[in-house]
Each structure stands twice: as structure tokens, then as C-alpha cells.
Write a protein that holds these residues in place. Structure first.
Motif, PDB file in Angstrom:
ATOM      1  N   SER A1088       0.815  -1.204   0.000  1.00  0.00           N
ATOM      2  CA  SER A1088       0.000   0.000   0.000  1.00  0.00           C
ATOM      3  C   SER A1088       0.853   1.261   0.000  1.00  0.00           C
ATOM      4  N   LEU A1089       1.912   1.274   0.806  1.00  0.00           N
ATOM      5  CA  LEU A1089       2.744   2.475   0.952  1.00  0.00           C
ATOM      6  C   LEU A1089       3.913   2.516  -0.020  1.00  0.00           C
ATOM      7  N   LYS A1090       4.176   1.403  -0.679  1.00  0.00           N
ATOM      8  CA  LYS A1090       5.340   1.296  -1.571  1.00  0.00           C
ATOM      9  C   LYS A1090       6.643   1.545  -0.807  1.00  0.00           C
ATOM     10  N   ILE A1091       6.679   1.050   0.435  1.00  0.00           N
ATOM     11  CA  ILE A1091       7.869   1.126   1.286  1.00  0.00           C
ATOM     12  C   ILE A1091       8.185  -0.285   1.744  1.00  0.00           C
ATOM     13  N   GLU A1092       9.457  -0.646   1.757  1.00  0.00           N
ATOM     14  CA  GLU A1092       9.849  -2.001   2.162  1.00  0.00           C
ATOM     15  C   GLU A1092       9.823  -2.100   3.678  1.00  0.00           C
ATOM     16  N   ILE A1093       8.925  -2.945   4.182  1.00  0.00           N
ATOM     17  CA  ILE A1093       8.733  -3.130   5.621  1.00  0.00           C
ATOM     18  C   ILE A1093       8.686  -4.621   5.904  1.00  0.00           C
ATOM     19  N   PHE A1094       9.349  -5.043   6.955  1.00  0.00           N
ATOM     20  CA  PHE A1094       9.246  -6.448   7.366  1.00  0.00           C
ATOM     21  C   PHE A1094       9.156  -6.537   8.885  1.00  0.00           C
ATOM     22  N   PRO A1095       8.462  -7.553   9.403  1.00  0.00           N
ATOM     23  CA  PRO A1095       8.368  -7.740  10.853  1.00  0.00           C
ATOM     24  C   PRO A1095       9.534  -8.580  11.352  1.00  0.00           C
ATOM     25  N   TYR A1096       9.924  -8.318  12.586  1.00  0.00           N
ATOM     26  CA  TYR A1096      11.007  -9.118  13.174  1.00  0.00           C
ATOM     27  C   TYR A1096      10.720  -9.352  14.645  1.00  0.00           C
ATOM     28  N   SER A1097      10.841 -10.595  15.031  1.00  0.00           N
ATOM     29  CA  SER A1097      10.843 -10.968  16.441  1.00  0.00           C
ATOM     30  C   SER A1097      11.839 -12.096  16.599  1.00  0.00           C
ATOM     31  N   VAL A1098      12.350 -12.239  17.783  1.00  0.00           N
ATOM     32  CA  VAL A1098      13.484 -13.134  17.966  1.00  0.00           C
ATOM     33  C   VAL A1098      13.138 -14.585  17.658  1.00  0.00           C
ATOM     34  N   PHE A1099      11.864 -14.962  17.763  1.00  0.00           N
ATOM     35  CA  PHE A1099      11.494 -16.360  17.540  1.00  0.00           C
ATOM     36  C   PHE A1099      11.141 -16.663  16.086  1.00  0.00           C
ATOM     37  N   TYR A1100      11.031 -15.642  15.237  1.00  0.00           N
ATOM     38  CA  TYR A1100      10.599 -15.868  13.864  1.00  0.00           C
ATOM     39  C   TYR A1100      11.508 -16.846  13.131  1.00  0.00           C
ATOM     40  N   MET A1101      12.794 -16.749  13.387  1.00  0.00           N
ATOM     41  CA  MET A1101      13.746 -17.572  12.659  1.00  0.00           C
ATOM     42  C   MET A1101      13.486 -19.063  12.867  1.00  0.00           C
ATOM     43  N   PHE A1102      12.997 -19.412  14.058  1.00  0.00           N
ATOM     44  CA  PHE A1102      12.792 -20.824  14.374  1.00  0.00           C
ATOM     45  C   PHE A1102      11.405 -21.319  13.971  1.00  0.00           C
ATOM     46  N   PHE A1103      10.461 -20.402  13.789  1.00  0.00           N
ATOM     47  CA  PHE A1103       9.096 -20.815  13.477  1.00  0.00           C
ATOM     48  C   PHE A1103       8.733 -20.588  12.022  1.00  0.00           C
ATOM     49  N   GLU A1104       9.636 -20.008  11.248  1.00  0.00           N
ATOM     50  CA  GLU A1104       9.353 -19.779   9.839  1.00  0.00           C
ATOM     51  C   GLU A1104       9.092 -21.088   9.107  1.00  0.00           C
ATOM     52  N   GLN A1105       9.791 -22.144   9.527  1.00  0.00           N
ATOM     53  CA  GLN A1105       9.644 -23.429   8.850  1.00  0.00           C
ATOM     54  C   GLN A1105       8.210 -23.944   8.888  1.00  0.00           C
ATOM     55  N   TYR A1106       7.443 -23.532   9.920  1.00  0.00           N
ATOM     56  CA  TYR A1106       6.092 -24.064  10.073  1.00  0.00           C
ATOM     57  C   TYR A1106       5.063 -23.348   9.211  1.00  0.00           C
ATOM     58  N   LEU A1107       5.444 -22.231   8.619  1.00  0.00           N
ATOM     59  CA  LEU A1107       4.507 -21.540   7.744  1.00  0.00           C
ATOM     60  C   LEU A1107       4.157 -22.402   6.541  1.00  0.00           C
ATOM     61  N   ASP A1108       5.149 -23.107   6.022  1.00  0.00           N
ATOM     62  CA  ASP A1108       4.950 -23.933   4.834  1.00  0.00           C
ATOM     63  C   ASP A1108       5.232 -25.405   5.118  1.00  0.00           C
ATOM     64  N   ILE A1109       5.082 -25.807   6.393  1.00  0.00           N
ATOM     65  CA  ILE A1109       5.436 -27.180   6.741  1.00  0.00           C
ATOM     66  C   ILE A1109       4.510 -28.173   6.055  1.00  0.00           C
ATOM     67  N   TRP A1110       3.232 -27.802   5.874  1.00  0.00           N
ATOM     68  CA  TRP A1110       2.305 -28.693   5.179  1.00  0.00           C
ATOM     69  C   TRP A1110       2.694 -28.837   3.720  1.00  0.00           C
ATOM     70  N   LYS A1111       3.038 -27.722   3.113  1.00  0.00           N
ATOM     71  CA  LYS A1111       3.475 -27.759   1.717  1.00  0.00           C
ATOM     72  C   LYS A1111       4.736 -28.590   1.577  1.00  0.00           C
ATOM     73  N   THR A1112       5.684 -28.378   2.493  1.00  0.00           N
ATOM     74  CA  THR A1112       6.933 -29.151   2.468  1.00  0.00           C
ATOM     75  C   THR A1112       6.660 -30.635   2.620  1.00  0.00           C
ATOM     76  N   ALA A1113       5.784 -30.970   3.582  1.00  0.00           N
ATOM     77  CA  ALA A1113       5.482 -32.379   3.835  1.00  0.00           C
ATOM     78  C   ALA A1113       4.820 -33.029   2.626  1.00  0.00           C
TER      79      ALA A1113
END
Length: 1287
Positions: A1088-1113
Motif C-alpha cells: 500500500s505504501l510502496k515502502i519495504e517493511i518487514f516484521p522481526y521478532s526473535v522467535f521468527y527464525m525458528f518458526f518460519e519453517q512451520y509456515l509452509d510445513i504442510w506444503k513441504t510435507a
């Protein structure tokens, strides 16, 4: 991973309250006190004051006004202009002197930074105190109550003004603290009456607030002459004084903004009466009814067709059970045929029409078997030599234990975002934490922990923690050396002790527990409640187990020690922290645990390095369990490879030495695989060390049993070379097919992005391949040696000892009775399965469970509970339980903006900020909207905005913030050096900072926004400014690491962050959903804003795998099953056979997933590897039976019976029981991950594989099996005549 608590940024402020005090002054003009009608209606009139001038001050320095009823006074031009700048509604005469106005200005400037973002709120707020102080009609709405001194005043205000004031301010944010401004200047008031009650509360000495009670009244006594103050209020939605959407949801610009889409997809459901069922359940039930009806219809149609045809030659087959005599005759013919075939083998023999590939394989194994049997020493030595060469790579063997290297792929988006955050802003701090909690009573209710004894215990614990001195490279490391210090002085420890400045001497001085309870409600406004590191401490970060804001009912203290982190975690800074963390954990175990338990409390604790250290300890926790598992499997192998034990010959017929040799070969294959990859620089993992040996042993044992049993089935009168050759021809193709399928299934796992699973799959694939190669080389050679030993009557395990003779030593297999298991399979199991009623039940039950499993699969949650991967006796088990139970705040969430263009030409500033004149759909306004629906957004609060605070800080209204000397250099607040000496207890307004002026006038700004040069010049000032009583918006400490100043002179800030918090996350699915919601939110706003924005929290790195775990499986399972299908198709050249194997494998996998849902097993990297592995292992339950069925002769029922008789026993004893005895031992593991993901899933795999391979598959083959490849080959006078006996 431990859950991170947010660090509350420093800000120093006092409750804003205009102090109106009336006292009797000795030097005052007594004529005003002698007016006879001083308390009559004459006092309440226009242009008349109720109080005027300052008469004195309290002992704590608060000034006191004079209770003088006098006419209002016309100010001089200078005072009038000053009053107009702050109070534009007051014109003409006034009821305040210049000294009173300066006091007003000094006190309200503390509130201005909180409210300046919403002009309407600020205007209403200033009007309240301007009217109270300087209004010329003051006596109309002020009534002074006094004796000799002032006891209080009554302030009559119209309710409409109170409601208008509150409504305009209730949603205004204070970004620095991720909270509402009213939390700080109104004690979190829920309506205007609560706000007025807070303002009018009489404060004790040295405590911010009014020196006497101010009663705000709306009801007016009759004949009093009082008229309530009725100044008009401004709505926050007023266009002329418009507030942002984040500060005022009623703002007109908010009506034009698009509401954020809901994250709730809304699962499809159907209500049938009072029953609510998912659509998938209804669809599966309907599909099952259709399939069963179609199957039964096909059966009826088939029977009717058979009755209509009634061919005479087919009748004996369909009615064999009706005519016992005919059955007997047919059976006798079969027996005579078998005897004749044995006697006339040179003339008539059974043959098999093999596929081209199977033909080449059979020819190869025939010649190869003879060669191996003749050259066993050469084969054994050469194969072992190759493996030993591979094992040399173990010299470079290393184990990877770092969680981020195990579960996060190098191409991970979250890993890249973390690296960007660490490099451009600052790495997230390390967390050391203690949780003290009360023990629930018999009713399950936990008593409050906020007691005097518990506070003193907390001081004692803190003293011990401060006294920890760890040793690192000869230097002493204490908490003060490594802790985070926002203002470079005191540690930012999150503890209720901060309300006592971390000093036990202040406990009694401040008032003990009562002071603590006072600070729970006034933590943001009371000076005595300010922390030692000069910041308010939110009680929700230091307390747990409470509901709402009832902090006094808290049942747990949460003490958090933020420790500095480093980008390079192997650097000295991190190593010092790790050394201290180890000492901290040891002290917690040895001293704190006993101390706390003696007070009838519970204690749990954790450090940043705890999980990694506990994972290392886990590697040795279950060593004995795994060893016992191997020994049990070895014992079973030794028994199952040998003949039926007889007391007189067991020492000859046993196969203990052969079984031990087979186990050694399995170990060598594992070591060879590990050595090969270690030589390539690939680090091993604990899963590889603990699971792969067991896995390869379970897989290898099957082939060993099948090979030995195949050799034992050969006629003893044949030479050993021919027996081995025939055995390899018989089972070699199926063993090759099964092994290649397993290798491919594991190799597919290398496509999984998680390093631990990818490495596991690589090691396992090579280990299984090496094991197969060793079995068809070294193990075949060992079989030759063992059979030579037995034929030479040498004792097992001691082949040098030779026994002269033993009974039945020369019996051949043709003279032996079949084994008990083989007879059961052929005489009981197979006939039962041949009954049509049984077939219908089997098909119906298995299809029902498969379809039910499809529905259950939707209930499998992604994630991996941290408690599961740790030993059950780990101290972290209690810690994770307490965190889930007591924590009332979620992990910090940062929205990171790349390449923010702050130049005047860019719209980025208004697209990001959330104060007045900012876009309604700006980033911070969108975050504020999302925080209003935390159940779907998982955002708990509006974001702390350095940009909003910076714009407020430079605003002309915030005259106590951005100031400059006459030489245009930075001027600090009056209470900080050099304006105020750090050694002086008080500050003078006539010091070196008396000539400071505000940085800008309104005319200097463009639409209240700084120019590019102004932004560039003042941003470093803001980030270095300390918060003060005059200006709470100083950015030092709060935003020190929120903005990257490197290269910002170009007009582009490469990285900046806005901090908020997630809601409390108690389950793995909460972490996954919060990450998904944050990414969807950022993606939507970025687009919407045409600005590069991303969220960050310390646990994201370890839980990113579960976003597509069904697809991966699903992708990996599809590839694995597809690879098996292609291998089967290539080797068998039969689409029919390959399709049946594919069907059974798919059903096994789906059923295992159904069991996962029933047992609550989550979908993660480990379970995905197990599912892929189940494809490889499931092949063994299918391929041997299918191969035996395809080469057998007779009709489908007879061929099924023959296949069960020959291979069913081997599958049951060599595959099912072998795995079963090894798996059962794993249930005694002390690590839950073994119990859940290896015992439960492996047990389900073994049982489902057995049921599908020996129950469902035979039924399917007997009904829909492929034609037989068996043929009769007659040899007469040199000519060959081939007649097929396919059915």
C-alpha cells in the motif's frame, strides 16, 4: 527457545497537575481577609478572582497561591502575549501573576509531549488548567474551603466539558511506552470522573500531585451564585485540530481508511441439528458411503454375472467349498503335480516370465551368487576395505548443536531479516530469567506473592545474583559487566525491586508493600516509582498470574536480566555472557532452589544458553536406552536367523555369530556414511547419532532375515554355491527394489529446507545404500561361511571347535516341516482372508480408517513443543510450564523499515508517522488499528515510534524538549548538566541555560514537518537527548538502537524500527499464527505504501519453517511415493503392480498422519522426516508380498496363499517383529522427543505396515491382483514347450 520479555524504555516524567493552593500568609494584605462577605455570593461574580499571587511554599517546594478574593487584573503586554501563547481563550483581564503563569507553564510542559500529537486533546487539556489558573471569571467556578490554611477547593465544571476532554484524549498514544497517554497523566482512567479524581487527589510530601484535595463538582448548590466552567471543547475529529487515526478513531480521515482484513479464514462447517461438523468430515463420510456402495454393487454384479455364465470348467473353483470330495480330488492333484514336478525336474519345471530389468537382475544375481560363494574371503575383505576407507573421514567429525544452525536454512527469509536487524540496528539482547511463584492451595487458587516476606526474599536473591562472579579466560565477570544499561549507568533489570531503586534500605523508607501496590497503579507518574535505570517499569513485565490489572493478586514474580548480545555469537562478548550464565544456572540449582523452596514457593529459571546446553546433555541421556534397544534387536536377530532350536543341536544351528556380524555391518554402514560426509565438511547432529543406527539396523535386519531364510529354503542336496545363487535370484530383485526405494525416499528428504532434516536425510540415504551393498556382498559372504561352518559341524561363536556329529544334521529343507509361523500363514491366515465376508470387512475397515485419517489430518498442528526436545528431568521443563502459566506479555515485535526517505520531497514521513497531519493509512496508524483486534493480529499494543516522538520533540509546543543556545548548539533540559550540576540537589532557572530557546517556531516548519536539513541536524540531538522532567520524549535509551545513522546524511535512513509486542503466546500454533499474521500485515502495508517493511521478532527464525510445513510435507511425500512408483515400474515393468504398491504406501502414510492427529503429535521437521521414512520402510511390507504373488501359480486366492506362506512369515518375523522389539524399548526413554516421535510414530508405522502388508494387501491382491508370471516349461527331445498357468 526462551520467551523474550520486552524492555521498557527510559522516560522520566511527573504527574501533570496545576497546583492551586490557598494558605494564610503572614505578609499578605490583611484587608482581603477582613471582608465581611468573603464567603457570600458576592465572591462568585464575573471579573473576580478566587485566588491571586503566590504566598509561600510547602516544605517539599510546592508553591502556594493566596486565597484572595479580588477583582481580575489587566496584565502588561509581555505577560498578555505569554498567556495568549499558551491560553488563547483567555483575553483581557486575568487572575494570575507572571510567577503563577511561569509555574503553570513549567508544570504543563510535562504533559505537552504526551498530547501534542493530538492538537484537540492538548487544547482541551490546556484550557482546563488555563481557566483554573488565569481565568478572569475564576470566582464563578472556584470555591475555596479554608480555616487558617486551605483544606481544598471545589472546582465546578460542566459534565459536557469533562466528557469532551476525556473523549478527545482517551485514545491518544504515548509511543515510547507502547501505551495510552492517560496511563501516565491519568492513571489509566476509564472516564473523565476517574481522571478528575486522579488529578484532584491530595499528595503527601515529596510525592507528585496536589498539596491539597481538589474536588471536581458538576452539581451546584442553589443560591450559591456558582456557575460551572463551560468552555467549549474540541473534538479530536475536528478538521482544524485534527488528530491521527491512531489517536482518534473518530477522525474523518479514519473513515476513508480501509479496515485491515481479518486473518480468520473461517473453517467451513455444517450444522446438523445440535451437531456441528466440519465440511471435510461430511465430505469424507459421503465419499465413504459412495465407495462402499460401489464396491458392494460391483460384488453383486460380479456374482450375478458368474451365475449367468456358469461355465462347467470354472465351477470347481467357485464351488470348491461346497463339494468336499471334489476339493479333496483337486488337492490330491495339486500334491501329485508337486511330487511329479520334483521327480521330473529335468523335463517339467516352473518358470517365471520376468520383466527385462528383473531378467537382467536375476541373471546377474545367479552368476554373482555363485562367484561370491566361491570367493567369500575376497568379497568380504574388499567390501570391508572400501567401508574402512570411508570411515577415515571420521577424523573430521564434528557435531552441530547450535539451534539456529540446525533448524534454519541458509536461504531462510527470517534468517536474512535477522541478519539485517542485527547488522543495521542491534542484536536482540540475551535473556536470563527467574520465576518465583506461590503454591496453589487445595482449591487450586494461588495466593498472592506480594507480601513483605516475599519481597525481602527477593532482595536476598538479588544480592546473590549480584554476587555471581564467573571466570572467563582468567578475568572475573559479573552481571554489571554484561547487563544492558540503557543510560550507561544501571542495569535494566525487570523486577518489582525497581520500585525501591533495587536498594533494600528503601523498602522501609518508601513504605514497604503499600508503596509497591501504589506503584502498580502509578508506575508511570510517581517519581518514587521510577526504576533505578530512570524508566517506568510496567508491572505486567515483572509480575505473573494476575487477571486484568489486578497486580496485587499476582501469584508470581518474574525477574528478567537483559544482557548485551553480539552479532558474532562466538565473540568475546558472548563468551563472557555464556560464562556468567553457566554460573547463574549453577547457583540457581545449588542455592536459590533450596532457599525458595524453604519459603514454600516454587522457582524456575533459564538463561540464553540453557537450551543449547540441555540439548548437549540430551545426547548422553538416552545412551543406555538406545544401547538396550540395539541389544534386544541383536538378540532377536540371532534367534530368528537360526533354525528351530533343539537342545541337541542348537549350538550348531544357531546364528548368533552371523547375527552379530550383520549388526557390525550395519554399524559400519552408518560409520561409513558419517565418515564420507564428515570428509566433505558436513557436520553431524544428535539426531543422526541417536536415530540413524537404529533406523539402519531396523531396515538392515529385514534383508538379513529374508536372505538367510531364502538360503534355508533351498534343497540341501544342492551345492552351497547353487543354494546361495538360487536364494539371490529368488529375493534379490525384491531386496534391490525395497532398498532402492528406501534410498530414494530418504534422498527426497534432502529437499527439506531445515538443515537438521536435510543432513539427516543425506546421512540416512547413504547409510541405507551402504547397508544394502554390504548385505549383498559382505553379508552373503558371511552366510557362505556360516553355512560351511554348520555343515562342517562347528560350534556357533566358536568355529574352531568341531563337534563329531549331532542328530538330524543332514536333514534338508525338503525333509523339514515348515515353521510354525509359515504354517499359520498358509493354513489359517490365508484361508480366513479368502472368505468374501472377511474381504468385504477388511476393505470397508481399511478404507474407513484412511478416509477418517484424511479428515483428522486437518487437525494436526504445526510446531515442536520446546519441552519435548529436552530431557524430562531438565530444569527447563518447569520453566516453560511457568512461563506459559504466568506470563502476561508477549515477545517484542519490531516493524523494520528499509530506506526511509526523510527529505521534504518524499511522502515517507507522513506515510509512517501517526500524529497530526499523518496519513490515515500510515504504518503506525495501521499498527494501532491492528492492535484493536489482538485475537487475529496478535499485536497487543500500538507501536513505540521514534519518528512520532522526534516530530513531537522538535515541535514548538513542546518548548521543554528541543532547545538551543544562542550559538545554535544543543541545549539540554534544565535538570541536566551543564544546565544543572550533577552534584547539586536543585537547579536554578537562572543558570547557564537561561538563554535557551526552542529550536523552531511554527514559521520555521513546513506543515509542522522539518525540512531535510532540519531533520538531518536535529535527529542526532534527539537520539542523544536524555528524558527529563521537562521533556519525556528524549530518545536516548528508548531509541538508541531504533535508527541507523550510518549514511543518513544522504536523506535516506537505511534501517529503522518501530517496537510493539505480541499478545501472550502459549502454544506453538500461537507462535506460527503470530508470524503469519505479522508477515501478512507487513506485506499488505508495504504494498500500500510502496515502502519495504518487514516484521522481526526473535522467535521468527525458528518458526518460519512451520509456515509452509504442510506444503513441504506434501511435496516431499509426493516425490518419495512417486520415486518408489517409478522404481517399481522400471524394475517390474508392470503398471498394475506399481499402482497397488503406490496405493498401499499412500494409505500407510495417510493412516500414520491420522494416528498423529489422534495422539496430538505435531507436524514439524522430525515428523516430516518420519513420514518420508515411512514411505521407504513401508515398501518392505509391500514389495516382497507383491513379488511373491506375481511369481506364484494358481488362481488369485491360491497365489495369495502361496505368497503368505513363503514371504508372509519372513515379513512378520524379519520386518514386523524385528522393528517392534527395537521400538518398544524406546518407550522407556527419558527424552520425550524419543517417546513421541520415535516410539509412538515408529510403533504406528510398524503396526500399520504389518496390517496393510499382511491383511489389506493380500485381500487386494486376491481381488484385483495382476496376472501371474509363472509358466510351465516342458523340455522334450531338446524342444521347449511353454504353457502359461496364469490365472
Amino acid at each position: 527457545m526462551a520467551i523474550r520479555l520486552g524492555f521498557l524504555v527510559p522516560v522520566s516524567l511527573f504527574q501533570v497537575l496545576f497546583v492551586v493552593c490557598l494558605v494564610h500568609a503572614e505578609k499578605s494584605d490583611r484587608r482581603y481577609l477582613l471582608i465581611p462577605n468573603a464567603v457570600t455570593g458576592e465572591r462568585h461574580s464575573e471579573e473576580y478572582c478566587a485566588m491571586y499571587d503566590i504566598c509561600g511554599k510547602r516544605t517539599d517546594g510546592k508553591v502556594l497561591n493566596c486565597p484572595r478574593g479580588s477583582p481580575s487584573v489587566k496584565p502588561d503586554d509581555l505577560l498578555s502575549s505569554k498567556i495568549q501563547s499558551l491560553c488563547p481563550t483567555i483575553t483581557g483581564n486575568v487572575c494570575c501573576t507572571e510567577a503563577q503563569f511561569d509555574t503553570l507553564r513549567t508544570q504543563v510542559q510535562q504533559a505537552i509531549p504526551f498530547l501534542v500529537g493530538c492538537p484537540a486533546c492538548l487544547r482541551n487539556f490546556l484550557n482546563l488548567f488555563c481557566e483554573l489558573t488565569c481565568s478572569p471569571n475564576q470566582s464563578l467556578f472556584i470555591n475555596v474551603n479554608k480555616n487558617m490554611t486551605v483544606n481544598g477547593i471545589d472546582f465546578y465544571i460542566n459534565d459536557a466539558f469533562g466528557e469532551g476532554l476525556y473523549d478527545s484524549c482517551k485514545d491518544v498514544k504515548f509511543g515510547t511506552m507502547n501505551s495510552r497517554a492517560l496511563e501516565f497523566i491519568g492513571a489509566g482512567a476509564k472516564n473523565f470522573r476517574e481522571w478528575f479524581a486522579f488529578i484532584g487527589r491530595r499528595a503527601p510530601l515529596n510525592v507528585p500531585g496536589s498539596p491539597y484535595a481538589i474536588t471536581f463538582r458538576s452539581s451546584i448548590p442553589e443560591t450559591s451564585g456558582v456557575k460551572p466552567m463551560n468552555v467549549s471543547t474540541y473534538s479530536c475529529g475536528d478538521i482544524s485540530l485534527g488528530c491521527s487515526c491512531g489517536d482518534c478513531p473518530l477522525s474523518p480521515v479514519c473513515a476513508n481508511s480501509v479496515s485491515p482484513p481479518s486473518n480468520e479464514g473461517g473453517s467451513c462447517s455444517v450444522r446438523i441439528g445440535s451437531l456441528k461438523a466440519k465440511c471435510i468430515d461430511i465430505a469424507v463420510a459421503i465419499l465413504y458411503i459412495v465407495l462402499v456402495s460401489a464396491f458392494l454393487g460391483w460384488r453383486l454384479f460380479y456374482l450375478n454375472r458368474q451365475k449367468e455364465n456358469v461355465p462347467s470348467r470354472a465351477k470347481p473353483f467357485w464351488h470348491a467349498m461346497e463339494g468336499g470330495e471334489l476339493h479333496s480330488v483337486n488337492q490330491q492333484k495339486e500334491e501329485n503335480l508337486s511330487i511329479q514336478m520334483l521327480q521330473d525336474a529335468p523335463q517339467i519345471r516352473n518358470g517365471v516370465q520376468l520383466s527385462i530389468v528383473q531378467g537382467y537382475m536375476s541373471n546377474f544375481y545367479r552368476m554373482y551368487g555363485i562367484w561370491v560363494a566361491k570367493n567369500p574371503i575376497l568379497v568380504l575383505c574388499s567390501s570391508l576395505a572400501i567401508v574402512f576407507v570411508l570411515c577415515l573421514g571420521l577424523i573430521r567429525f564434528k557435531v552441530e548443536t547450535r539451534p539456529e544452525k540446525l533448524w534454519v536454512g541458509p536461504g531462510s527469509k527470517a534468517a536474512g531479516e535477522k541478519q539485517f536487524f542485527d547488522n543495521h540496528l542491534a542484536p536482540f539482547y540475551r535473556i536470563e530469567q527467574l520465576v518465583l511463584a506461590t503454591i496453589p492451595d487445595v482449591d487450586g487458587k494461588s495466593p498472592s506473592i506480594v507480601t513483605e516476606n516475599n519481597i525481602k526474599l527477593l532482595f536476598e536473591i538479588q544480592k546473590k545474583v549480584d554476587g555471581i562472579h564467573a571466570n572467563y579466560s582468567g578475568s572475573v565477570v559479573s552481571l554489571a559487566d554484561i547487563c544492558m544499561k540503557p543510560l550507561d549507568q544501571d542495569c535494566a533489570t525487570q523486577s518489582v525491586l525497581q520500585y525501591f531503586k533495587m536498594d533494600p534500605d528503601n523498602y522501609d523508607n518508601y513504605g514497604g508493600v503499600e508503596h509497591l501496590k501504589y506503584c502498580f497503579e502509578h508506575y508511570s507518574s510517581a517519581a518514587k516509582c521510577m526504576s533505578a535505570f530512570k524508566a517506568p517499569l510496567d508491572p505486567s513485565t515483572a509480575l505473573g498470574g494476575f487477571s486484568g490489572n489486578n497486580y496485587s493478586e499476582a501469584s508470581a514474580f518474574i525477574i528478567t536480566y537483559p544482557v548485551n548480545n553480539a552479532v558474532d555469537k562466538r565473540g568475546n562478548a558472548s563468551e563472557k555472557a555464556v560464562a556468567w550464565e553457566k554460573a547463574f544456572i549453577q547457583m540457581s540449582k545449588d542455592e536459590l532452589l533450596q532457599l525458595v523452596q524453604s519459603k514454600n514457593l516454587t522457582l524456575s529459571f533459564s538463561s540464553e544458553s540453557s537450551i543449547e546446553e540441555e540439548l548437549k546433555r540430551e545426547s548422553t541421556t538416552d545412551a543406555i536406552t538406545i544401547l538396550i534397544s540395539y541389544l534386544v534387536m541383536f538378540a532377536y536377530i540371532s534367534l530368528t536367523l537360526g533354525d528351530t532350536p533343539h537342545l541337541s543341536s542348537f549350538y550348531i544351528s544357531s546364528k548368533v555369530l552371523l547375527g552379530l556380524s550383520g549388526v557390525v555391518l550395519v554399524m559400519l554402514s552408518v560409520l561409513g556414511s558419517v565418515g564420507f560426509f564428515s570428509a566433505l565438511g558436513v557436520k553431524s547432529t544428535l539426531i543422526i547419532m541417536e536415530v540413524i543406527p537404529f533406523l539402519v539396523l531396523a531396515v538392515g535386519v529385514d534383508n538379513m532375515c529374508i536372505l538367510v531364510h531364502a538360503v534355508k529354503r533351498q534343497p540341501m542336496e544342492l551345492p552351497l554355491e547353487e543354494r546361495i545363487s538360487n536364494a539371490l535370484v529368488e529375493v534379490g530383485p525384491s531386496i534391490t527394489l525395497a532398498s532402492l526405494s528406501e534410498v530414494l525416499a530418504f534422498a527426497v528428504g534432502t529437499f527439506i529446507p531445515m538443515p537438521a532434516c536435510r543432513v539427516f536425510s543425506m546421512f540416512a540415504a547413504l547409510a541405507v545404500l551402504l547397508d544394502f551393498l554390504l548385505q549383498v556382498t559382505a553379508f552373503v559372504a558371511l552366510i557362505a561361511f556360516d553355512f560351511l561352518r554348520a555343515e562342517d559341524k562347528r560350534v556357533d561363536c566358536f568355529p574352531c571347535i568341531k563337534v563329531p556329529s549331532y542328530a538330524n544334521s543332514d536333514k534338508g529343507v525338503g525333509e523339514r516341516k515348515s515353521g510354525l509361523l509359515a504354517r499359520y500363514m498358509k493354513e489359517i491366515h490365508a484361508p480366513i482372508l479368502s472368505l468374501w465376508g472377511v474381504k468385504i470387512v477388511v476393505i470397508s475397515v481399511f478404507v474407513a480408517f484412511t478416509l477418517a485419517s484424511i479428515a483428522l489430518c486437518t487437525r494436526i498442528e504445526p510446531g515442536l513443543e520446546q519441552k519435548i526436545v529436552l530431557p524430562q528431568d531438565s530444569y527447563l521443563q518447569g520453566y516453560f510450564n511457568n512461563v506459559s502459566e504466568y506470563l502476561r506479555i508477549g515477545p517484542p515485535l519490531y516493524f523494520v523499515v528499509k530506506n526511509y526517505n526523510y527529505s521534504s520531497e518524499s511522502r515517507h514521513t507522513n506515510q509512517l508517522c501517526s500524529i497530526s497531519r499523518c496519513d490515515s493509512d500510515s504504518l503506525l496508524n495501521e499498527i494501532s488499528k491492528a492492535s484493536s483486534t489482538p485475537e487475529t493480529s496478535y499485536i497487543a499494543k500500538p507501536a513505540a515510534s521514534w519518528l512520532d516522538d522526534f516530530l513531537v520533540w522538535i515541535s514548538p509546543e513542546a518548548f521543554g524538549c528541543c532547545r538551543k543556545f544562542t550559538n545554535a548548539t544543543y541545549c539540554p533540559p534544565d535538570d541536566q548538566p551543564p544546565c544543572c550540576s550533577s552534584n547539586d540537589g536543585s537547579c536554578s532557572l537562572g543558570g547557564v541555560c537561561k538563554d535557551c530557546t526552542t529550536c523552531f517556531r511554527h514559521s520555521d516548519l513546513q506543515n509542522d514537518r522539518p525540512s531535510t536539513t532540519q531533520f538531518e541536524d536535529k535527529l542526532p540531538w534527539f537520539l542523544n537527548a536524555l528524558p527529563s522532567a521537562a521533556c519525556a520524549k528524549g530518545g536516548h535509551g528508548a531509541y538508541t538502537s531504533s535508527v541507523e545513522l550510518k549514511g543518513y546524511e544522504s536523506g535516506i535512513i537505511q534501517a529503522s524500527s518501530f517496537r510493539t509486542y505480541h499478545t501472550p503466546l502459549n502454544k506453538q500454533i500461537d507462535y506460527v499464527n503470530s508470524l503469519r499474521a505479522a508477515r501478512e500485515f507487513s506485506s499488505r502495508v508495504s504494498d500500500s505504501l510502496k515502502i519495504e517493511i518487514f516484521p522481526y521478532s526473535v522467535f521468527y527464525m525458528f518458526f518460519e519453517q512451520y509456515l509452509d510445513i504442510w506444503k513441504t510435507a506434501l511435496i516431499n511425500l509426493s516425490i518419495a511415493i512417486g520415486a518408489v512408483f517409478i522404481v517399481c515400474l522400471i524394475i517390474t515393468c508392470s503398471f498394475w503392480i506399481s499402482a497397488i504398491i503406490l496405493l498401499v504406501l499412500a494409505m500407510i502414510v495417510v493412516d500414520i498422519m491420522g494416528v498423529m492427529a489422534i495422539l496430538g503429535i505435531q507436524l514439524n521437521a522430525i515428523s516430516v522426516v518420519n513420514l518420508v521414512m515411512s514411505v521407504g520402510i513401508g515398501v518392505e511390507f509391500c514389495v516382497h508380498m507383491t513379488h511373491a504373488f506375481s511369481v506364484s501359480s494358481g488362481d488369485k486366492d491360491q497365489r495369495t496363499k502361496e505368497a503368505l506362506g513363503t514371504m508372509g512369515a519372513s515379513v512378520f518375523s524379519g520386518i514386523t517383529l524385528t522393528k517392534l522389539v527395537g521400538v518398544i524399548v524406546l518407550c522407556f526413554s527419558r527424552t520425550e522427543v524419543f517417546v513421541v516421535y520415535y516410539f509412538q510414530m515408529y510403533l504406528a508405522l510398524v503396526l500399520l505396515g504389518f496390517l496393510h502388508g499382511l491383511v489389506f494387501l493380500p485381500v487386494v491382491l486376491s481381488m484385483f491382483g495382476p496376472p501371474s508370471r509363472s509358466v510351465l516349461i516342458e523340455q522334450q527331445e531338446g524342444r521347449h514347450s511353454v504353457s502359461s498357468i496364469q490365472q
